[in-house]
Design a protein around this motif. Structure first.
Motif, short mmCIF file in Angstrom:
data_model
loop_
_atom_site.label_atom_id
_atom_site.label_comp_id
_atom_site.label_asym_id
_atom_site.label_seq_id
_atom_site.Cartn_x
_atom_site.Cartn_y
_atom_site.Cartn_z
N ALA A 139 0.82 -1.21 0.00
CA ALA A 139 0.00 0.00 0.00
C ALA A 139 0.85 1.25 0.00
O ALA A 139 1.92 1.30 0.63
N GLY A 140 0.36 2.26 -0.70
CA GLY A 140 0.96 3.58 -0.66
C GLY A 140 0.21 4.47 0.31
O GLY A 140 -0.72 4.03 0.99
N GLY A 141 0.61 5.74 0.37
CA GLY A 141 -0.07 6.71 1.22
C GLY A 141 -0.78 7.74 0.37
O GLY A 141 -0.82 7.64 -0.86
N PHE A 142 -1.34 8.74 1.01
CA PHE A 142 -2.09 9.77 0.31
C PHE A 142 -1.11 10.71 -0.41
O PHE A 142 -0.42 11.50 0.22
N HIS A 143 -1.04 10.57 -1.72
CA HIS A 143 -0.15 11.38 -2.56
C HIS A 143 1.33 11.22 -2.19
O HIS A 143 2.13 12.12 -2.47
N SER A 144 1.70 10.10 -1.58
CA SER A 144 3.09 9.97 -1.15
C SER A 144 3.41 8.52 -0.80
O SER A 144 2.52 7.69 -0.69
N LEU A 145 4.70 8.26 -0.62
CA LEU A 145 5.17 6.98 -0.12
C LEU A 145 6.04 7.25 1.10
O LEU A 145 7.10 7.88 0.99
N ASP A 146 5.60 6.80 2.27
CA ASP A 146 6.40 6.99 3.47
C ASP A 146 7.44 5.87 3.58
O ASP A 146 7.54 4.99 2.72
N ALA A 147 8.23 5.89 4.66
CA ALA A 147 9.28 4.90 4.84
C ALA A 147 8.71 3.49 4.93
O ALA A 147 9.31 2.53 4.43
N HIS A 148 7.54 3.35 5.56
CA HIS A 148 6.92 2.03 5.67
C HIS A 148 6.55 1.50 4.29
O HIS A 148 6.80 0.32 3.97
N ALA A 149 5.95 2.34 3.45
CA ALA A 149 5.58 1.91 2.11
C ALA A 149 6.80 1.53 1.30
O ALA A 149 6.78 0.53 0.56
N ARG A 150 7.87 2.27 1.43
CA ARG A 150 9.10 1.96 0.69
C ARG A 150 9.70 0.64 1.16
O ARG A 150 10.20 -0.15 0.36
N TRP A 151 9.63 0.39 2.45
CA TRP A 151 10.11 -0.88 3.00
C TRP A 151 9.28 -2.04 2.46
O TRP A 151 9.83 -3.04 1.99
N THR A 152 7.95 -1.93 2.52
CA THR A 152 7.11 -3.04 2.08
C THR A 152 7.21 -3.26 0.57
O THR A 152 7.22 -4.40 0.10
N MET A 153 7.33 -2.17 -0.19
CA MET A 153 7.43 -2.33 -1.64
C MET A 153 8.78 -2.90 -2.05
O MET A 153 8.87 -3.66 -3.02
N THR A 154 9.81 -2.56 -1.32
CA THR A 154 11.12 -3.16 -1.60
C THR A 154 11.08 -4.67 -1.34
O THR A 154 11.59 -5.46 -2.14
N ALA A 155 10.43 -5.06 -0.25
CA ALA A 155 10.28 -6.48 0.04
C ALA A 155 9.40 -7.16 -1.00
O ALA A 155 9.68 -8.31 -1.43
N ALA A 156 8.34 -6.48 -1.44
CA ALA A 156 7.47 -7.04 -2.47
C ALA A 156 8.22 -7.26 -3.77
O ALA A 156 8.03 -8.27 -4.46
#
Length: 309
Positions: A139-156
């Motif tokens: 999942a992304g955030g509202f108009h942005s990617l926070d550190a959590h999103a970047r972590w999960t997407m890197t793992a994905a």
């Protein structure tokens, strides 16, 4: 079931030929639990069975559950539910936004290694259920990617490169698609054709839609009949515009039932509404052939994977 090489969709009862999905709800939930939805948990096996039966009666043949790790997937219940309803069900691994989890749980996942968890759930099974996931949900955030999103997407991305599994992305209120493409596809080298955007239609900017489709991603038009969302009334225009631009093969339809009250068995629209309400309305606007493709051939292609042996 599928045996030997070739693309297959990984369902909770085994790998099947993509064509076996039939009419597919490409984004929904049978079970879901989050502190963001107190008192509205999808946790009843009986209600899930009734909802699947209602969807089957309406003409549905498969459901893709996007509920990720740690949000009450109840993976062990899914095979029996799928068999009882005579439906194909696809489960997800992955991780949602940080707000859906306790910080201690996230810390434990950081220590264990998130990509390894995703790969294990795709190849060996979820916990000790024996049920293997068929996609990765992030999942992304509202108009942005926070550190959590970047972590999960890197793992994905790591898990995708190890297995070929598609990556389904929750876009918060339909925003941030370009940020996801920049990170997941440009930087982390996930092919856009293995990315499925959920909720893009909630932000009805056709330029954004066209840009995401031109990149090669799938667009899931999901979550119909929600108050104040543009999902229903702007959907025909968006589908028509995308199809005229040559992207008709990249469009999916889903119900995205996220609360108990939204289920058809609890007097909400639920899964059957996708076929009894959305489908005929969309057919009148863009034609039966295109809607049939959105419900059958497109999800068959989107969720098909050349799984490693």
């Amino acid at each position: 079931m599928v045996s030997g090489p070739g693309p297959a969709v990984r369902t909770v009862t085994g790998d099947v030929a993509p064509s076996a999905l039939g009419v597919c709800d490409a984004h929904d939930h049978l079970f879901l639990r989050s502190p963001r939805l107190p008192g509205q948990e999808l946790d009843s096996v009986r209600a899930a069975a009734a909802e699947l039966a209602a969807f089957r009666e309406a003409g549905g043949r498969s459901v893709v559950q996007w509920t990720p790790h740690g949000m009450g997937r109840r993976a062990a219940e899914l095979p029996a539910l799928a068999r009882a309803a005579d439906l194909r069900v696809v489960a997800a691994t992955g991780l949602h936004q940080a707000v859906h989890y306790d910080e201690d749980d996230l810390a434990a996942l950081r220590a264990r290694g998130l990509a390894a968890l995703f790969v294990r759930e795709l190849t060996d099974g979820i916990a000790d259920s024996g049920v293997r996931a068929g996609l990765i949900k992030v999942a992304g955030g509202f108009h942005s990617l926070d550190a959590h999103a970047r972590w999960t997407m890197t793992a994905a991305a790591e898990a995708h490169h190890a297995t070929g599994a598609p990556v389904a992305v929750h876009l918060e209120l339909g925003t941030g698609a370009q940020d996801v493409l920049d990170l997941l596809c440009a930087d982390l080298e996930v092919p856009p054709a293995k990315v499925i955007f959920g909720h893009l239609n909630r932000f009805p900017d056709l330029e954004v839609h066209l840009r995401a489709a031109a990149a090669g991603a799938y667009l899931a038009f999901d979550g119909p009949s929600r108050a104040h969302h543009a999902t229903d009334w702007r959907m025909p225009e968006a589908v028509r515009t995308l199809t005229e631009a040559g992207h008709g093969s990249q469009l999916l339809l889903g119900g995205d039932t996220t609360t108990s009250a939204a289920r058809s068995v609890h007097e909400g629209p639920g899964m059957p509404h996708l076929l009894r309400g959305v489908r005929p309305r969309l057919e009148r606007a863009v034609g039966k052939d295109l809607v049939d493709r959105m419900l059958t051939a497109n999800p068959a292609a989107a969720f098909a994977v050349e799984w490693p042996v």
